[in-house]
Design a protein around this motif. Structure first.
Motif, PDB file in Angstrom:
ATOM      1  N   ALA A   1       0.834  -1.207   0.000  1.00 43.64           N
ATOM      2  CA  ALA A   1       0.000   0.000   0.000  1.00 43.64           C
ATOM      3  C   ALA A   1       0.868   1.256   0.000  1.00 43.64           C
ATOM      4  CB  ALA A   1      -0.913  -0.015   1.228  1.00 43.64           C
ATOM      5  N   ARG A   2       1.908   1.260   0.821  1.00 41.53           N
ATOM      6  CA  ARG A   2       2.800   2.419   0.884  1.00 41.53           C
ATOM      7  C   ARG A   2       3.533   2.608  -0.436  1.00 41.53           C
ATOM      8  NH1 ARG A   2       3.617   7.370   1.818  1.00 41.53           N
ATOM      9  NH2 ARG A   2       5.683   7.971   2.551  1.00 41.53           N
ATOM     10  N   LEU A   3       3.905   1.496  -1.057  1.00 40.44           N
ATOM     11  CA  LEU A   3       4.608   1.560  -2.333  1.00 40.44           C
ATOM     12  C   LEU A   3       3.720   2.163  -3.414  1.00 40.44           C
ATOM     13  CD1 LEU A   3       7.122   0.901  -3.942  1.00 40.44           C
ATOM     14  CD2 LEU A   3       6.310  -1.451  -4.159  1.00 40.44           C
ATOM     15  N   TRP A   4       2.453   1.737  -3.481  1.00 38.92           N
ATOM     16  CA  TRP A   4       1.509   2.319  -4.439  1.00 38.92           C
ATOM     17  C   TRP A   4       1.437   3.833  -4.256  1.00 38.92           C
ATOM     18  CZ3 TRP A   4      -0.643   0.923  -8.754  1.00 38.92           C
ATOM     19  CH2 TRP A   4      -0.870  -0.411  -9.035  1.00 38.92           C
ATOM     20  N   GLU A   5       1.347   4.262  -3.012  1.00 37.58           N
ATOM     21  CA  GLU A   5       1.229   5.686  -2.708  1.00 37.58           C
ATOM     22  C   GLU A   5       2.464   6.462  -3.176  1.00 37.58           C
ATOM     23  OE1 GLU A   5       0.971   8.520   1.283  1.00 37.58           O
ATOM     24  OE2 GLU A   5       0.479   6.388   1.425  1.00 37.58           O
ATOM     25  N   LEU A   6       3.652   5.941  -2.874  1.00 38.77           N
ATOM     26  CA  LEU A   6       4.890   6.627  -3.248  1.00 38.77           C
ATOM     27  C   LEU A   6       5.066   6.679  -4.766  1.00 38.77           C
ATOM     28  CD1 LEU A   6       7.317   5.119  -0.579  1.00 38.77           C
ATOM     29  CD2 LEU A   6       6.553   7.504  -0.718  1.00 38.77           C
ATOM     30  N   LEU A   7       4.738   5.606  -5.461  1.00 34.87           N
ATOM     31  CA  LEU A   7       4.875   5.585  -6.915  1.00 34.87           C
ATOM     32  C   LEU A   7       3.914   6.565  -7.574  1.00 34.87           C
ATOM     33  CD1 LEU A   7       5.287   1.742  -7.497  1.00 34.87           C
ATOM     34  CD2 LEU A   7       7.057   3.486  -7.725  1.00 34.87           C
ATOM     35  N   ARG A   8       2.682   6.641  -7.052  1.00 32.34           N
ATOM     36  CA  ARG A   8       1.708   7.606  -7.604  1.00 32.34           C
ATOM     37  C   ARG A   8       2.197   9.037  -7.405  1.00 32.34           C
ATOM     38  NH1 ARG A   8      -2.422   4.458  -5.292  1.00 32.34           N
ATOM     39  NH2 ARG A   8      -2.587   5.978  -3.611  1.00 32.34           N
ATOM     40  N   GLU A   9       2.771   9.299  -6.221  1.00 31.21           N
ATOM     41  CA  GLU A   9       3.280  10.649  -5.944  1.00 31.21           C
ATOM     42  C   GLU A   9       4.375  11.039  -6.931  1.00 31.21           C
ATOM     43  OE1 GLU A   9       4.626  10.574  -1.942  1.00 31.21           O
ATOM     44  OE2 GLU A   9       2.612  10.554  -1.057  1.00 31.21           O
ATOM     45  N   ARG A  10       5.154  10.048  -7.388  1.00 29.85           N
ATOM     46  CA  ARG A  10       6.250  10.308  -8.317  1.00 29.85           C
ATOM     47  C   ARG A  10       5.814  10.240  -9.775  1.00 29.85           C
ATOM     48  NH1 ARG A  10      10.944  12.579  -6.278  1.00 29.85           N
ATOM     49  NH2 ARG A  10      11.142  11.922  -4.111  1.00 29.85           N
ATOM     50  N   GLY A  11       4.538   9.965 -10.031  1.00 32.47           N
ATOM     51  CA  GLY A  11       4.032   9.952 -11.392  1.00 32.47           C
ATOM     52  C   GLY A  11       4.280   8.663 -12.152  1.00 32.47           C
ATOM     53  N   PHE A  12       4.615   7.585 -11.446  1.00 29.60           N
ATOM     54  CA  PHE A  12       4.862   6.312 -12.113  1.00 29.60           C
ATOM     55  C   PHE A  12       3.562   5.542 -12.306  1.00 29.60           C
ATOM     56  CE2 PHE A  12       9.456   6.387 -10.889  1.00 29.60           C
ATOM     57  CZ  PHE A  12       9.963   6.055 -12.133  1.00 29.60           C
ATOM     58  N   VAL A  13       3.449   4.888 -13.440  1.00 29.08           N
ATOM     59  CA  VAL A  13       2.409   3.897 -13.657  1.00 29.08           C
ATOM     60  C   VAL A  13       3.094   2.542 -13.531  1.00 29.08           C
ATOM     61  CG1 VAL A  13       0.740   2.942 -15.273  1.00 29.08           C
ATOM     62  CG2 VAL A  13       1.125   5.419 -15.180  1.00 29.08           C
ATOM     63  N   ALA A  14       2.766   1.815 -12.493  1.00 32.32           N
ATOM     64  CA  ALA A  14       3.492   0.578 -12.205  1.00 32.32           C
ATOM     65  C   ALA A  14       2.522  -0.550 -11.902  1.00 32.32           C
ATOM     66  CB  ALA A  14       4.434   0.781 -11.017  1.00 32.32           C
ATOM     67  N   GLU A  15       2.935  -1.749 -12.249  1.00 27.74           N
ATOM     68  CA  GLU A  15       2.205  -2.947 -11.870  1.00 27.74           C
ATOM     69  C   GLU A  15       2.971  -3.587 -10.719  1.00 27.74           C
ATOM     70  OE1 GLU A  15       0.273  -7.004 -13.837  1.00 27.74           O
ATOM     71  OE2 GLU A  15       1.528  -5.671 -15.039  1.00 27.74           O
ATOM     72  N   VAL A  16       2.338  -3.663  -9.559  1.00 32.08           N
ATOM     73  CA  VAL A  16       2.973  -4.254  -8.383  1.00 32.08           C
ATOM     74  C   VAL A  16       2.496  -5.697  -8.276  1.00 32.08           C
ATOM     75  CG1 VAL A  16       3.312  -4.129  -5.891  1.00 32.08           C
ATOM     76  CG2 VAL A  16       3.066  -2.021  -7.221  1.00 32.08           C
ATOM     77  N   LEU A  17       3.441  -6.619  -8.413  1.00 32.14           N
ATOM     78  CA  LEU A  17       3.131  -8.049  -8.440  1.00 32.14           C
ATOM     79  C   LEU A  17       3.682  -8.696  -7.180  1.00 32.14           C
ATOM     80  CD1 LEU A  17       4.207  -8.578 -12.146  1.00 32.14           C
ATOM     81  CD2 LEU A  17       1.885  -8.255 -11.295  1.00 32.14           C
ATOM     82  N   CYS A  18       2.857  -9.462  -6.509  1.00 26.85           N
ATOM     83  CA  CYS A  18       3.217 -10.043  -5.225  1.00 26.85           C
ATOM     84  C   CYS A  18       3.380 -11.553  -5.366  1.00 26.85           C
ATOM     85  CB  CYS A  18       2.115  -9.733  -4.212  1.00 26.85           C
ATOM     86  SG  CYS A  18       2.583  -9.996  -2.503  1.00 26.85           S
TER      87      CYS A  18
END
Length: 316
Positions: A19-36
């Motif tokens: 969840a924290r990673l999604w938040e930080l990536l959005r703040e930096r303008g990244f479109v990312a797929e987080v795979l667990c």
């Protein structure tokens, strides 16, 4: 960008990190797929699938084992590996100078530069830090067994497993073939370094790191349990370079022969059972990674700037 997150944690930590990673990536303008994925075959298969996908940047979010899995999948390709150090030791991230906070590591993904580093290989299995045989793989196996059976803290389990390994004082008979030399010996461990001479946070060599295209081979000559104890104590105290029971060689390739058909081998802390002989080699500058702009790396001579400049371009 694809982020491979090691979700093998037994607590809610992985979900919180995601969840924290999604938040930080959005703040930096990244479109990312987080795979667990769980560490092991599941994570390895996921890394290979991502390596075949359209991603420019593949991020290893975990410890050195996760970094190893991602590096193994993309080494030799034009894809770039990023690192979010969420493990216990984070040796490779420290080597690159990547901040150990999640916020700092994400900032490095945006602001950092691409550099190329060597990848070591043993019987086709890649490693970015080091590979070890002898007493250490047994200690790692013992540590993981204690953690699974008794739920111990990693460091407590490591201390108990190390004491047990020293008590057994298992030595292995080996023949090392390197650069035209043949060395036959019985040893408690052999340590093969790809970037520096550290096993976790313990500085084994205190010498210059191997140059690009080289492996550093550390051999222990301790012949008794007491000698092994003294050698380990010297390593922890940072004085092993003064020991007469220890030597360092440098080579472009190494062949390890043994009377056993298979040996336990650690590669970046992950223990594998491999058929002998063990054939080590270097793949020079085979891996492209994101490093901080200010990073000189611990091995400056192994670093080469990638012409594509900053990784920020991947963000659009």
């Amino acid at each position: 960008m694809a982020v491979l997150l090691n979700c093998s944690s037994r607590s809610n930590r992985a979900a919180e990190q995601r969840a924290r990673l999604w938040e930080l990536l959005r703040e930096r303008g990244f479109v990312a797929e987080v795979l667990c994925a769980e560490k092991g075959p599941q994570l390895g298969e996921l890394a290979r699938r991502v390596a075949r996908g359209p991603y420019d940047l593949v991020v290893a979010a975990g410890g050195d084992g996760t970094v190893n899995t991602v590096a193994s999948a993309i080494a030799g390709t034009e894809k770039t590996m990023g690192v979010l150090p969420l493990g216990t030791v984070n040796h490779f991230a420290k080597h690159l100078g990547i901040p150990l906070t999640l916020e700092g590591a994400v900032r490095t993904l945006v602001e950092g530069r691409r550099v190329r580093v060597d990848v070591g290989e043993v019987n086709g299995r890649a490693f970015v830090n080091n590979s070890t045989l002898g007493i250490y793989p047994g200690i790692v196996r013992g540590r993981e067994a204690l953690r699974k059976r008794r739920g111990l803290n990693k460091w407590v389990a490591l201390a108990l497993a190390t004491a047990s390994g020293i008590q057994r004082h298992e030595r292995v008979h080996l023949r090392l073939v390197l650069d035209g030399q043949e060395i036959e010996l019985e040893t408690p461990f052999v340590f093969v370094a790809n970037n520096d001479f550290k096993l976790g946070d313990v500085d084994i060599g205190r010498q210059r790191p191997p140059c690009s295209g080289e492996l550093g081979v550390c051999v222990a000559h301790a012949e008794s349990r007491l000698s092994t104890v003294k050698l380990i104590a010297s390593a922890v105290a940072g004085r092993i370079h003064k020991s007469t029971d220890f030597s360092i060689l440098r080579t472009t390739a190494l062949r390890v022969e043994a009377p056993h058909r298979r040996l336990y081998v650690a590669a970046d802390g992950e223990v594998l059972r491999m058929a002998t002989p063990l054939c080590y080699r270097v793949r020079p500058l085979a891996l492209r990674v994101v490093a901080p702009l200010s990073s000189e790396l611990n091995a400056g001579s192994r670093r080469r700037e990638d012409p594509s400049r900053r990784i920020a371009a991947l963000g659009g």
